[in-house]
Structures are given as C-alpha cells and as structure tokens.
Design an enzyme around this catalytic site. Structure first.
Site, PDB file in Angstrom:
ATOM      1  N   ASP A   8      -6.874   3.806  -4.492  1.00 49.32           N
ATOM      2  CA  ASP A   8      -6.025   4.556  -3.502  1.00 49.32           C
ATOM      3  C   ASP A   8      -7.448   5.502  -3.014  1.00 49.32           C
ATOM      4  O   ASP A   8      -7.859   6.312  -3.896  1.00 49.32           O
ATOM      5  CB  ASP A   8      -5.214   5.615  -3.886  1.00 49.32           C
ATOM      6  N   GLU A  16      -9.674   1.341  -2.149  1.00 49.88           N
ATOM      7  CA  GLU A  16      -9.155   1.305  -0.825  1.00 49.88           C
ATOM      8  C   GLU A  16     -10.825   2.218   0.444  1.00 49.88           C
ATOM      9  O   GLU A  16     -10.848   3.231  -0.617  1.00 49.88           O
ATOM     10  CB  GLU A  16      -8.394   2.769  -0.506  1.00 49.88           C
TER      11      GLU A  16
HETATM   12  C1  NOJ Z   1      -3.766   5.939   0.933  1.00 46.99           C
HETATM   13  C2  NOJ Z   1      -2.168   5.015   0.910  1.00 46.99           C
HETATM   14  O1  NOJ Z   1      -2.487   3.965   1.370  1.00 46.99           O
HETATM   15  C3  NOJ Z   1      -1.520   6.064   1.895  1.00 46.99           C
HETATM   16  O2  NOJ Z   1      -0.339   5.572   2.030  1.00 46.99           O
HETATM   17  C4  NOJ Z   1      -1.229   7.025   1.725  1.00 46.99           C
HETATM   18  O3  NOJ Z   1      -0.368   8.328   1.617  1.00 46.99           O
HETATM   19  C5  NOJ Z   1      -2.864   8.009   1.132  1.00 46.99           C
HETATM   20  N1  NOJ Z   1      -3.848   7.325   0.601  1.00 46.99           N
HETATM   21  C6  NOJ Z   1      -2.418   9.432   0.268  1.00 46.99           C
HETATM   22  O4  NOJ Z   1      -2.553   8.231  -1.411  1.00 46.99           O
END
Ligand code: NOJ
Length: 515
Positions: A185, A252
């Site tokens: 993430d 991500e």
């Molecule tokens: C990306 C995640 O997909 C999202 O849902 C989240 O709010 C943020 N990162 C913070 O972790």
C-alpha cells in the site's frame, strides 16, 4: 461473505466460497485472492490503520481461521496475497503509543516527530491526502507527528533501520505461514526529503491520485514522497521475498504527472522484476476511447522488458465501479481487453458480475468510498446471500438482477464472460505470455491487437463506440469469445469482421491455431 450473521464479511465466509472462486461446479476460475487489510484495527480507514500487523481482527476471524483458509485455498491451487501497509500504522499501534509517550522513548524515531515553527504552526506545509495538514500536534510532548493519510494513521519513519527491520519481520511472519505475496500500500510515501522542505505550490495539478482532497492538489508533492531511498527500501522488501519460493509483491502506485510514465514504472520494475511489479492504473480514469487505451497499452508493452510483469487493473476499493464509470456494455468490453492482455490481471470482487456503485444515504455513510465497497451480491435474497443478519453496509438494489446465482445460469451474463475468458487464460499460455502487437490502425474507433506465442496467433478487436465498426484482421479465424455471447459475428475469408456497439472479440487465427 458473512458466515456468522453479524453482517460483516469474514474469513470463514471466504472458506465457504472457495468453490466459487476455483474448482467448484460452475466456478469463476481465479488463481489468487488479494485480501484488503483484515488485521486488528480501529477501522478508521477500512483497516488501512493497523494496530497489529501479525494478527486478525476478531470481526473477520482468527489466525486459525486464516491458516485453514490458506490450506484450503492452496489445495485448490489458489494463491493468497495480503495487503501490506508499510507507510503508516494506526495511532493505536503499540509502537505509536510508546513513541508518543515521551521524547526519549526508544520508539520515538519509529515515527516522524518535529517541533512546531516558532509561531507554533506545523513544521512545514505538507498536506494530508484526505484533507488538512499532514501534521498533528500531540499534547504529550508538544511536538507534531507526520500523517500522510488520516491523523489516526501516523507515518512510520522508514529512514530508521529498526523500522525497516520490524516491517521485514512482518513479511517473514506471513511468508513463513505460507502466504504467496502482498499488495503493498501507498509505497511512494516511504521515502521523503530528509530536509523536510516545503512542497511548492502549483496552479493546476497534473497528478491524479485517487481520492485526494482538492486542497491536496494545490501542492506539487515534490519533497513529501517518492524520494531517493524509495526503491532501495522496496528492494530490501523484495530481498526478503526472494528468500522464499515463488512469492510476489505488487506495489500500489498511481500515475503521477510529476514523472514520466517511463521514469515512474521502470523505477518499480528496476527493483526486482522476478518478484515484484507495480499496478498499472493508467486505465482507471481514462475516457473510454480506443485510441487512448490502445496508446496506453502500446506504451507499456513497448517499454517493458520480457521479464517485467504487467499488472493491468481497472477497478478497486478506492474507485467508482467500472460499470458505473463506463456503463455495462463498456465494462464487458474492458473485461475482454483486460483478460486478453499479457501479465497478471487484477479484478475487484463484484466486477465479474457487473456490480455498480451503490448510493449510500448521508446518515449511513462511513467513508467516501462506500459506494464501491458494498457487499457481494450472491443471490436475490434480502441479505443478497452475503449475510443472514443486517449488512454492515447497504446492499445494492440491483442485487435481485445482478447476482452470482442468476448469472451462473445465464450464458450471456457478465459472470459467463469472465468465466470463459479466465478459462482460456488458464488453458492457453498465449493469453498470459504472448507478445503484444497492434494492427488495423485504419479504424481509430477499434482497439485491435494480436498476441503471438511460439507459432500460435490470436487477435483481439474491441469496438469502443455505440455504432457498428468494421475491421480487417491480419488473417481469418474463429471467434473464441465475444462480449455478445449469444451470436458471434462472422469473419470473412479475408479477415473482415463487423463489430456491433461495444463489441469485443477474441479470435483464434486460422493459419496459426491454438494447440
Ligand atoms: C491506499 C488504499 O487503497 C486506500 O484504501 C487507503 O485509504 C490508503 N492507501 C491509505 O492506506
């Protein structure tokens, strides 16, 4: 799937639905599941605020449930990926509770603490993605801590080697248990300017981060993220994965106008393409245009080396659902494209039945992204087959028509399309490993490409418009799969095919058939 009637999906519910995913009667046919965070958490940000990285939130089950799930998934040939959230913890994580307790606590430097400016204001101008300053003053010591997301999600200090070691231990904990990999993430925030310089102000932002506040887009996030140590830190993580067999980490990272596509993505692919790859989200906000999608894919396929795995992804829990953004017919066309492109496609639950955003009344709202997070629509019963109790989030009123049970019996359903494409994808290497080449530039409204692998060829042609479009394939052939499944279009001996509105086809080349 909720197994115990408390209205919340849980691990035992997933165990019950493994047959749906693979190996059961009329199953979808997926190879792997990625779980969004299921760890102990105050759930301020849907579990992305973790208070213990190595356990399961009791709402979702226990470690024993997870071990059972893993064993049963593996027995079916389903790999299991977890969400790894390295940038921040919950403010209730024991590390943070210690860190905030005093300036000389050994865990103080696990997070980023700074003194206020002389006038008492925040240490610099960095902003939180979710709105407001990225700094929160903590009364215990009078200093500010950094939080890129909610104030309940303090950023870990990755420049501290102890933090990196702790976070590598987290990977080992799950890898030792047998987990196959991770979706990592918000990785771009792991490295920040060590001098904490102010981010420059801008007139018009070119960046497109998901769900950023309007205020956030008034700054060029030059110093607050994507700094020099990002890739070295990520390589430390992939080095951990490398010690195990056949594991993967998918990063991500959203398109960022501050960097060229090549700089951004090739940076991630330079980490260790054998065990890692970035998501390709470029298609998530693209207008539905053959030209734009074709150029996007050609650019990627052109810049990637054979050992880079493209991870095309067009929907997730942070973005409006595909069928809502683009429309149902367009979503089917996009599915045909995604599942006929090389690499590792990631599909968000429910997109395989064409689920749409569910409007959530103000008084029930928990998060701005609720509409795309509503319970899976399994059948047409009041709880949509998801729960016998009261669902944690309102169920879509399309659940009586768009649900798994119904679509499993309809040859022209979304489900049937995904199922067919996934079956071809697992049967024929060419769909995962084929070399991508475009053809048919004469019709700008059709995205058309060939895949070649050994001496096999397939063609894909997708009409992005609401009118009929003609295209000539390099050779004639046989339609293997079509978004209009009841009556496939004809292909003339010289390869001409007439595509109906938003129709996509996968064609086996007569001269180089699949073996
Ligand atoms: C990306 C995640 O997909 C999202 O849902 C989240 O709010 C943020 N990162 C913070 O972790």
């Amino acid at each position: 799937m909720d197994s115990n009637g408390d209205g919340v999906g849980d691990l035992r519910g997933v165990i019950q639905k493994l047959d749906y995913l693979k190996g059961g009667r009329n199953s979808l046919g997926v190879d792997a599941i990625w779980f969004s965070p299921f760890y102990p958490s105050p759930l301020v940000d849907f579990g992305y605020d973790i208070s213990d990285y190595c356990d399961i939130h009791p709402d979702f089950g226990s470690l024993d449930d997870f071990r059972e799930l893993l064993e049963k998934a593996h027995a079916k040939g389903i790999k299991v990926l977890l969400d790894y959230v390295p940038n921040h913890t919950s403010d209730q994580h024991p590390w943070f509770l210690e860190s905030k307790s005093s300036k000389d606590n050994p865990k103080r430097d696990y997070y980023t603490w700074r003194q206020a400016k002389p006038d008492g204001s925040a240490p610099n101008n960095w902003l939180s993605i979710f709105g407001g300053e990225a700094w929160e003053k903590d009364e215990t010591t009078g200093e500010y801590y950094l939080h890129t997301f909610y104030k309940e999600q303090p950023d870990l200090n990755w420049d501290n080697p102890n933090v990196r070691e702790e976070m590598k231990q987290v990977l080992r904990f799950w890898l030792d248990m047998g987990v196959d990999g991770f979706r990592a993430d918000a990785v771009r925030w792991l490295s920040k300017d060590p001098h904490f310089r102010d981010d420059p102000k801008i007139e018009h932002s070119k960046s497109h981060d998901a769900n950023t506040s309007a205020e956030f887009d008034t700054l060029l996030h030059k110093y607050s993220r994507f700094w020099d140590n990002l890739f070295p830190y990520l390589r430390e993580l992939t080095d951990v994965l490398k010690k195990y067999d056949d594991r993967i980490m998918i990063f991500e990272d959203y398109p960022d106008g501050n960097f060229s596509t090549r700089e951004q993505y090739m940076g991630f692919y330079s980490i260790d393409p054998e065990v890692s790859a970035p998501f390709i989200f470029e298609g998530i906000w693209k207008p539905f245009s053959a030209d734009l999608f074709s150029r996007m894919v050609s650019d990627f396929q052109g810049m990637m080396t054979p050992d880079n795995i493209p991870v095309y992804c067009f929907g997730n829990h942070d973005n409006s659902r595909i069928a809502t953004r683009l429309g149902a017919e367009q979503a089917r066309a996009l599915a045909l494209m995604q599942l006929t492109l090389p690499g590792l496609p990631v599909v968000y639950y429910g997109d395989e039945i064409g689920m749409t955003d569910v409007p959530i009344p103000e008084q029930e709202r928990m998060d701005m992204r609720d509409p795309e997070r509503t319970p899976m629509q399994w059948d047409d019963t009041p709880g949509a087959g998801f729960t016998n109790g009261h669902p944690w989030l309102r169920i879509g009123d399309t659940s009586d028509s768009r649900n798994v049970a119904k679509q499993q019996n309809e040859p022209d359903s979304f489900f049937a399309l995904y199922q067919r494409l996934l079956r071809f994808r697992s049967e024929f290497d060419i769909l995962r490993l084929g070399k991508y080449e475009t053809f048919g530039d004469e019709n700008p409204d059709v995205m058309s490409y060939a895949l070649r692998h050994n001496d096999e060829h397939v063609y894909v042609a997708i009409n992005f418009t609401d009118t009929n479009q003609r295209i000539i394939l390099p050779h004639s052939g046989r339609v293997l799969c079509c978004t209009h499944p009841i009556d496939y279009p004809d292909i003339s001996p010289d390869g001409e095919i007439l595509l109906r509105p938003y129709e996509g086809v996968l064609v086996e080349c007569a001269e180089h058939p699949l073996k």
